[in-house]
Design a protein around this motif. Structure first.
Motif, short mmCIF file in Angstrom:
data_model
loop_
_atom_site.label_atom_id
_atom_site.label_comp_id
_atom_site.label_asym_id
_atom_site.label_seq_id
_atom_site.Cartn_x
_atom_site.Cartn_y
_atom_site.Cartn_z
N THR A 4 -3.62 -20.65 -38.71
CA THR A 4 -2.86 -20.74 -37.47
C THR A 4 -3.42 -21.78 -36.51
OG1 THR A 4 -4.17 -18.96 -36.57
CG2 THR A 4 -2.04 -18.36 -37.55
N ASP A 5 -4.67 -22.21 -36.72
CA ASP A 5 -5.20 -23.19 -35.78
C ASP A 5 -4.74 -24.60 -36.08
OD1 ASP A 5 -8.60 -23.21 -37.14
OD2 ASP A 5 -6.64 -23.56 -38.03
N GLY A 6 -3.85 -24.74 -37.06
CA GLY A 6 -3.20 -26.02 -37.21
C GLY A 6 -3.75 -26.96 -38.27
N PHE A 7 -4.96 -26.73 -38.75
CA PHE A 7 -5.42 -27.64 -39.79
C PHE A 7 -6.13 -26.90 -40.92
CE2 PHE A 7 -9.96 -27.65 -39.07
CZ PHE A 7 -10.12 -27.36 -37.73
N PHE A 76 -2.46 -40.91 -39.88
CA PHE A 76 -1.71 -39.97 -39.04
C PHE A 76 -0.28 -40.43 -38.85
CE2 PHE A 76 -4.76 -36.86 -38.02
CZ PHE A 76 -5.99 -37.49 -38.03
N ASN A 77 0.61 -39.47 -38.72
CA ASN A 77 2.02 -39.75 -38.49
C ASN A 77 2.37 -39.12 -37.15
OD1 ASN A 77 4.86 -39.42 -38.34
ND2 ASN A 77 5.00 -39.59 -40.58
N ALA A 78 2.61 -39.98 -36.14
CA ALA A 78 2.86 -39.46 -34.79
C ALA A 78 4.18 -38.69 -34.72
CB ALA A 78 2.86 -40.61 -33.79
N ARG A 81 3.35 -35.42 -36.26
CA ARG A 81 2.05 -34.88 -35.82
C ARG A 81 1.26 -34.31 -36.99
NH1 ARG A 81 2.78 -32.22 -29.78
NH2 ARG A 81 3.30 -34.18 -28.77
N SER A 85 -8.03 -36.58 -42.09
CA SER A 85 -9.19 -37.41 -41.80
C SER A 85 -10.35 -36.95 -42.68
CB SER A 85 -9.58 -37.35 -40.32
OG SER A 85 -10.04 -36.05 -39.97
N ARG A 131 -10.22 -32.86 -43.11
CA ARG A 131 -9.22 -31.89 -42.78
C ARG A 131 -7.84 -32.51 -42.77
NH1 ARG A 131 -11.10 -29.86 -36.81
NH2 ARG A 131 -9.86 -31.36 -35.69
N LEU A 133 -4.04 -32.06 -41.08
CA LEU A 133 -3.31 -31.46 -39.98
C LEU A 133 -1.88 -31.27 -40.44
CD1 LEU A 133 -3.53 -30.76 -36.90
CD2 LEU A 133 -2.69 -33.07 -36.46
N SER A 138 4.56 -26.88 -32.35
CA SER A 138 4.60 -25.45 -32.02
C SER A 138 4.81 -25.30 -30.53
CB SER A 138 3.29 -24.77 -32.39
OG SER A 138 2.59 -25.48 -33.36
N PRO B 23 -0.96 -43.87 -30.96
CA PRO B 23 -1.05 -42.50 -30.48
C PRO B 23 -2.38 -41.80 -30.76
CG PRO B 23 0.12 -42.52 -32.55
CD PRO B 23 -0.21 -43.94 -32.25
N VAL B 24 -3.13 -42.33 -31.74
CA VAL B 24 -4.35 -41.65 -32.17
C VAL B 24 -5.54 -42.58 -32.08
CG1 VAL B 24 -5.53 -40.59 -34.16
CG2 VAL B 24 -3.13 -40.07 -33.70
N PRO B 39 -10.94 -37.87 -35.01
CA PRO B 39 -9.65 -38.47 -34.63
C PRO B 39 -8.90 -37.51 -33.73
CG PRO B 39 -9.92 -38.37 -37.03
CD PRO B 39 -10.95 -37.47 -36.43
N TRP B 112 -1.96 -32.02 -30.44
CA TRP B 112 -1.22 -31.87 -31.69
C TRP B 112 -1.53 -30.55 -32.38
CZ3 TRP B 112 -1.00 -37.12 -34.82
CH2 TRP B 112 -0.34 -38.07 -34.04
N MET B 113 -2.45 -29.81 -31.81
CA MET B 113 -2.78 -28.50 -32.35
C MET B 113 -2.19 -27.47 -31.40
SD MET B 113 -5.31 -29.15 -34.73
CE MET B 113 -6.50 -27.84 -34.58
N PRO B 114 -1.80 -26.32 -31.94
CA PRO B 114 -1.26 -25.29 -31.05
C PRO B 114 -2.39 -24.69 -30.21
CG PRO B 114 -1.40 -24.45 -33.30
CD PRO B 114 -1.79 -25.90 -33.36
#
Lengths: 140, 140
Positions: A4-7, A76-78, A81, A85, A131, A133, A138, B23-24, B39, B112-114
């Motif tokens: 749930t923390d996104g990565f 990364f893809n903006a 999101r 890395s 990691r 992403l 969200s 963006p990054v 990043p 980009w993270m919740p």
């Protein structure tokens, strides 16, 4: 599934596979007591070490030869999101063995800068972390 | 014209214009005595400082609040061996002023993270350097 923390943490093999997909990474080191970072093209050797190509007297060689550095790459893809890395941390050293140097002139990276003489710098992949992403926006 | 060593130094204004296009970027700092790099998406404030958005108790905040860090961004084209990179070096600090924090919730970067709660970290642009690599392959 992604936590749930996104990565999601990548294992060593996944990290090395991602790293092999991109031509440029960034050497992270210390210069005059300040954090320093230099983007540079690289390749991976068969032992998973990171190889750089630079001139013998370069600032880079002076700063990192024999020193533990980090080497980072990402994509990364903006729009979505999402991305990944990878960071390789290990000791850097100029390749001094003549036969090894010869081998790398054939199989190693080529500098993107015009150089008369080259040396290769190897960064041992002592620690490899990465990691991914997951995409999607969200509710903040 | 580009100097013969392959790259051109960018002035501060050029650097900030390039930085505003992506963006990054990557925060470069020291963690447990080792070089570290993360990043992260960012935005530029009107005073040219770099703004990050993260959670209050994050490892990042603990590592960089009050510390001089580097922040790097770049774009490279492997086919033409060209690109640019910019590094902002300066002290990082959590934005603690309530009105400033409110302003940034409207105009600053979104993580980009919740995240349930956010803090903004500002990196002062005390030193801004950059370079542009001209494309084209030269005889090695």
């Amino acid at each position: 599934m992604f936590p749930t923390d996104g990565f999601r943490a990548l294992d060593r093999q996944e990290c090395l596979r991602m790293l092999a997909k991109v031509p440029v990474g960034r050497v992270v080191y210390t210069r005059q007591a300040l954090p320093a970072v230099l983007p540079i093209n690289f390749s991976l050797d068969t032992d998973a070490s990171v190889l750089l190509c630079t001139s013998p007297g370069s600032d880079l060689v002076r700063a990192i030869d024999g020193v533990v550095v980090a080497f980072e790459a990402d994509e990364f893809n903006a729009a979505t999101r999402s991305g990944w890395s990878v960071v390789v941390t290990g000791r850097a050293g100029v390749v001094t063995d003549r036969a090894e140097h010869e081998r790398l002139t054939q199989t190693g990276p080529t500098s993107w800068m015009p150089l008369r003489d080259v040396v290769f710098v190897r960064i041992e992949s002592e620690m490899v972390t990465g990691r991914e992403l997951n995409g999607g926006l969200s509710t903040p």
